[in-house]
Design a protein around this motif. Structure first.
Motif, PDB file in Angstrom:
ATOM      1  N   LEU A  39       0.874  -0.880  -0.093  1.00 23.17           N
ATOM      2  CA  LEU A  39      -0.029   0.144   0.114  1.00 23.17           C
ATOM      3  C   LEU A  39       0.875   1.257  -0.127  1.00 23.17           C
ATOM      4  O   LEU A  39       0.329   2.236  -0.589  1.00 23.17           O
ATOM      5  N   GLY A  40       1.899   1.140   0.736  1.00 21.77           N
ATOM      6  CA  GLY A  40       2.727   2.340   0.755  1.00 21.77           C
ATOM      7  C   GLY A  40       3.566   2.626  -0.444  1.00 21.77           C
ATOM      8  O   GLY A  40       3.650   3.633  -1.003  1.00 21.77           O
ATOM      9  N   LEU A  41       3.756   1.586  -1.174  1.00 17.70           N
ATOM     10  CA  LEU A  41       4.584   1.703  -2.666  1.00 17.70           C
ATOM     11  C   LEU A  41       3.493   2.137  -3.647  1.00 17.70           C
ATOM     12  O   LEU A  41       3.825   3.244  -4.259  1.00 17.70           O
ATOM     13  N   VAL A  42       2.399   1.881  -3.723  1.00 17.95           N
ATOM     14  CA  VAL A  42       1.207   2.284  -4.319  1.00 17.95           C
ATOM     15  C   VAL A  42       0.938   3.791  -4.126  1.00 17.95           C
ATOM     16  O   VAL A  42       0.797   4.829  -5.053  1.00 17.95           O
ATOM     17  N   THR A  43       0.985   4.091  -3.018  1.00 12.05           N
ATOM     18  CA  THR A  43       0.662   5.460  -2.396  1.00 12.05           C
ATOM     19  C   THR A  43       1.731   6.391  -3.022  1.00 12.05           C
ATOM     20  O   THR A  43       1.508   7.403  -3.364  1.00 12.05           O
ATOM     21  N   SER A  75       1.758  15.989  -0.918  1.00 10.88           N
ATOM     22  CA  SER A  75       2.204  16.065   0.607  1.00 10.88           C
ATOM     23  C   SER A  75       1.584  14.954   1.370  1.00 10.88           C
ATOM     24  O   SER A  75       2.345  14.372   2.193  1.00 10.88           O
ATOM     25  N   PHE A  76       0.392  14.742   1.356  1.00  9.94           N
ATOM     26  CA  PHE A  76      -0.305  13.808   2.176  1.00  9.94           C
ATOM     27  C   PHE A  76      -0.114  12.402   1.784  1.00  9.94           C
ATOM     28  O   PHE A  76       0.194  11.462   2.765  1.00  9.94           O
ATOM     29  N   LEU A  77      -0.012  12.120   0.441  1.00 13.56           N
ATOM     30  CA  LEU A  77       0.378  10.808  -0.142  1.00 13.56           C
ATOM     31  C   LEU A  77       1.930  10.515   0.542  1.00 13.56           C
ATOM     32  O   LEU A  77       2.047   9.487   0.911  1.00 13.56           O
ATOM     33  N   LEU A  78       2.629  11.604   0.374  1.00 17.00           N
ATOM     34  CA  LEU A  78       4.065  11.090   0.943  1.00 17.00           C
ATOM     35  C   LEU A  78       4.186  10.785   2.491  1.00 17.00           C
ATOM     36  O   LEU A  78       4.735  10.033   2.751  1.00 17.00           O
ATOM     37  N   GLY A  79       3.415  11.549   3.235  1.00 19.48           N
ATOM     38  CA  GLY A  79       3.509  11.309   4.556  1.00 19.48           C
ATOM     39  C   GLY A  79       2.796   9.835   4.888  1.00 19.48           C
ATOM     40  O   GLY A  79       3.313   9.089   5.699  1.00 19.48           O
ATOM     41  N   LEU A 128      18.084  17.086 -11.574  1.00 17.64           N
ATOM     42  CA  LEU A 128      16.878  17.868 -11.819  1.00 17.64           C
ATOM     43  C   LEU A 128      15.587  16.798 -11.290  1.00 17.64           C
ATOM     44  O   LEU A 128      15.886  15.515 -10.796  1.00 17.64           O
ATOM     45  N   LEU A 129      14.473  17.288 -11.064  1.00 12.94           N
ATOM     46  CA  LEU A 129      13.315  16.352 -10.426  1.00 12.94           C
ATOM     47  C   LEU A 129      13.247  15.242 -10.899  1.00 12.94           C
ATOM     48  O   LEU A 129      12.925  14.058 -10.163  1.00 12.94           O
ATOM     49  N   GLN A 130      12.939  15.047 -12.287  1.00 12.29           N
ATOM     50  CA  GLN A 130      12.666  13.869 -12.716  1.00 12.29           C
ATOM     51  C   GLN A 130      13.593  12.724 -12.727  1.00 12.29           C
ATOM     52  O   GLN A 130      13.180  11.386 -12.487  1.00 12.29           O
ATOM     53  N   TRP A 131      14.761  13.115 -12.421  1.00 10.10           N
ATOM     54  CA  TRP A 131      15.767  11.923 -12.201  1.00 10.10           C
ATOM     55  C   TRP A 131      15.748  11.663 -10.637  1.00 10.10           C
ATOM     56  O   TRP A 131      15.971  10.421 -10.141  1.00 10.10           O
ATOM     57  N   GLN A 132      15.470  12.550  -9.745  1.00  7.03           N
ATOM     58  CA  GLN A 132      15.346  12.018  -8.414  1.00  7.03           C
ATOM     59  C   GLN A 132      14.195  11.227  -8.243  1.00  7.03           C
ATOM     60  O   GLN A 132      13.970  10.271  -7.522  1.00  7.03           O
ATOM     61  N   LEU A 133      12.949  11.593  -8.722  1.00  6.22           N
ATOM     62  CA  LEU A 133      11.526  10.671  -8.720  1.00  6.22           C
ATOM     63  C   LEU A 133      11.883   9.320  -9.556  1.00  6.22           C
ATOM     64  O   LEU A 133      11.529   8.315  -8.858  1.00  6.22           O
ATOM     65  N   LEU A 134      12.912   9.132 -10.648  1.00  5.33           N
ATOM     66  CA  LEU A 134      13.085   8.102 -10.848  1.00  5.33           C
ATOM     67  C   LEU A 134      13.916   7.012  -9.920  1.00  5.33           C
ATOM     68  O   LEU A 134      13.566   5.945  -9.951  1.00  5.33           O
ATOM     69  N   ILE A 135      14.687   7.689  -9.405  1.00  5.68           N
ATOM     70  CA  ILE A 135      15.444   6.843  -8.316  1.00  5.68           C
ATOM     71  C   ILE A 135      14.647   6.400  -7.330  1.00  5.68           C
ATOM     72  O   ILE A 135      14.647   5.308  -6.784  1.00  5.68           O
ATOM     73  N   LEU A 136      13.749   7.407  -6.842  1.00  8.82           N
ATOM     74  CA  LEU A 136      12.877   6.820  -5.688  1.00  8.82           C
ATOM     75  C   LEU A 136      11.758   5.629  -6.039  1.00  8.82           C
ATOM     76  O   LEU A 136      11.716   4.666  -5.414  1.00  8.82           O
ATOM     77  N   ILE A 137      11.411   5.691  -7.191  1.00  8.82           N
ATOM     78  CA  ILE A 137      10.198   4.727  -7.670  1.00  8.82           C
ATOM     79  C   ILE A 137      10.941   3.344  -7.996  1.00  8.82           C
ATOM     80  O   ILE A 137      10.506   2.493  -7.491  1.00  8.82           O
ATOM     81  N   LEU A 138      12.414   3.512  -8.496  1.00  7.81           N
ATOM     82  CA  LEU A 138      12.871   1.990  -8.609  1.00  7.81           C
ATOM     83  C   LEU A 138      13.296   1.453  -7.215  1.00  7.81           C
ATOM     84  O   LEU A 138      13.108   0.482  -7.007  1.00  7.81           O
ATOM     85  N   SER A 139      13.808   2.429  -6.319  1.00  8.36           N
ATOM     86  CA  SER A 139      14.164   1.984  -5.040  1.00  8.36           C
ATOM     87  C   SER A 139      12.992   1.490  -4.359  1.00  8.36           C
ATOM     88  O   SER A 139      13.157   0.266  -3.406  1.00  8.36           O
ATOM     89  N   ALA A 140      11.818   2.286  -4.326  1.00 10.65           N
ATOM     90  CA  ALA A 140      10.640   1.797  -3.948  1.00 10.65           C
ATOM     91  C   ALA A 140      10.250   0.235  -3.955  1.00 10.65           C
ATOM     92  O   ALA A 140       9.651  -0.376  -3.380  1.00 10.65           O
TER      93      ALA A 140
END
Length: 450
Positions: A317-321, A362-366, A414-426
């Motif tokens: 559920l955390g992954l999907v959120t 913000s809510f989803l991140l928390g 840049l933001l998109q590369w940070q987000l890519l790292i986050l989703i892969l590691s998630a």
């Protein structure tokens, strides 16, 4: 039973104390880059660099933190950590390079001791039937820290495009006092009788309050044993798979606690962008509190997370959120928002920037963060009850080293590369957690393997 009430009271005091200390620190981390960029427009690296130093030192210090906690006890260890947190807040009142970065190193050491001691204290006041409840209570109280300081930022910074010296001094004076108040509250934690299956009352007394740590041969022996246990536990297969999930929590901690708020404050399209940082922090807190209550207190009654597969379901559920939050942030925020500096950015992303979408993220991140952390706390507290200090030290070691790396690259990517790292590691972290829970050894001892 009277002892059960005292244990619950200790958990409440622990949560309230950490709520106050981290009202200061969470608010500081959320606005730090923005404050320092306004202070010195020729450089936008100081905030990220300080946080990178903090988490880098934090990670290394976790190697020795269990020994310190074993030597002086969790109560004194937490008080030491809280005092250093207060000093760090005070350095922002009149920032000087030498004091600012020295305090960044010091708080990294203090954080390792503080969090290892917190995990030990929580475990000493819980058993297998109350760990989920106590974790949820502590987590919900802790995340209230995201509400109060950020509410002040939202109100006082509304309409501001630049943070003045007066704004900075008032904010960080208040934060330093709040942090110190939380530290003093730790003095009220009581020593209680131990559980039948846990440490003896004599061992617990030594753990909670070691009155003569410097002259106690037993304390030194405990410190050495704690260090050996940490190393041995780190190389077990169960902890190896859990570590991938722990690593992800460090990366996403960096994003929601420092980078995301900076992105909002740097997006000039938003009206009252600087004030929006505080409102975003509050919504992260609401998400954290919602998750802590749902997966802690309520789940114990519903038996939602009492079995290993259900813990995995919460993590999924955390992954999907988080996946939804990252995608919306990608669409909503300019790519150069994390690295635009004090002047901000006038670029647009794929959609017209929306305050409503930003606050939903913000809510989803928390909420997603609470999914991961409550389950990791529950696993470590129940499976490693007799080795809680080494287990929680490993958690913070892995989490903080990835947070340090993330804060460092956040100043350049840049933001998109940070987000890519986050989703892969998630994805990797979530699958690893499920593997760890599915094939976990039946014994709670770190000697067990699968």
């Amino acid at each position: 039973m009277e002892s059960d009430r005292k244990r619950l009271l200790n958990v409440l005091v622990l949560g309230l104390s950490f709520m106050l200390v981290f009202t200061a620190f969470q608010t500081c981390g959320n606005v730090e880059e923005t404050v320092l960029s306004s202070l010195n427009e020729t450089s936008n690296e100081s905030g990220y660099l300080s946080l990178s130093i903090i988490y880098g030192v934090f990670s290394i210090s976790n190697i020795f933190a269990p020994s310190v906690v074993a030597l002086v006890g969790p109560k004194l260890s937490m008080i030491f950590g809280g005092v250093v947190y207060s000093i760090y807040m005070a350095t922002f009142i009149e920032p000087m390079t030498w004091s600012f970065y020295t305090a960044s190193v010091a708080i990294g050491v203090a954080a390792a001791v503080l969090w290892t001691a917190q995990g030990t204290c929580l475990t000493l006041n819980s058993d297998s039937t109350t760990m989920a409840r106590n974790t949820g209570i502590f987590w919900a109280l802790l995340q209230c820290s995201l509400l109060f300081g950020n509410l002040y930022v939202y109100i006082s910074w509304r309409g501001k495009t630049r943070i003045t010296d007066s704004d900075r001094r008032v904010l960080f004076t208040v934060l330093a006092v709040i942090s110190l108040a939380g530290t003093l509250l730790l003095l009220t934690i009581q020593q209680i009788p131990s559980f039948t299956s846990g440490p003896s009352s004599e061992e617990q007394s030594s753990l909670m309050n070691n009155p003569e740590p410097s002259t106690s041969t037993g304390g030194l022996a405990q410190a050495k044993q704690a260090l050996r246990n940490s190393v041995k536990l780190f190389f077990t297969r169960h902890m190896f798979f859990l570590s991938a999930c722990m690593a992800y929590t460090g990366l996403e901690l960096t994003f929601f606690s420092g980078v995301y708020g900076t992105c909002l404050g740097a997006t000039n399209y938003f009206e009252n962008a600087k004030s929006l940082i505080g409102l975003s922090g509050m919504l992260v807190g609401v998400g954290e509190i919602t998750g802590g209550g749902l997966f802690g207190v309520v789940s114990q009654r519903l038996r939602l997370v009492r079995t290993r597969p259900n813990r995995g379901a919460v993590v999924i559920l955390g992954l999907v959120t988080h996946a939804v939050a990252f995608f919306l942030a990608f669409l909503n925020l300019p790519s150069d928002a994390p690295i635009s500096g004090g002047s901000g950015t006038n670029k647009l992303s794929y959609i017209q920037p929306s305050v409503q979408v930003a606050l939903l993220c913000s809510f989803l991140l928390g909420f997603g963060d609470s999914c991961y952390n409550t389950q990791l706390y529950s696993v470590l507290g129940s499976r490693y009850a007799k080795d809680s200090a080494p287990a929680f030290a490993i958690f913070k070691f892995v989490q903080s080293i990835t947070a340090a790396i993330a804060f460092y690259y956040s100043n350049y990517l840049l933001l998109q590369w940070q987000l890519l790292i986050l989703i892969l590691s998630a994805v990797i972290g979530s699958l690893s957690f499920i593997i760890a829970e599915t094939f976990a050894p039946t014994s709670s001892s770190y000697n067990s393997q699968f």
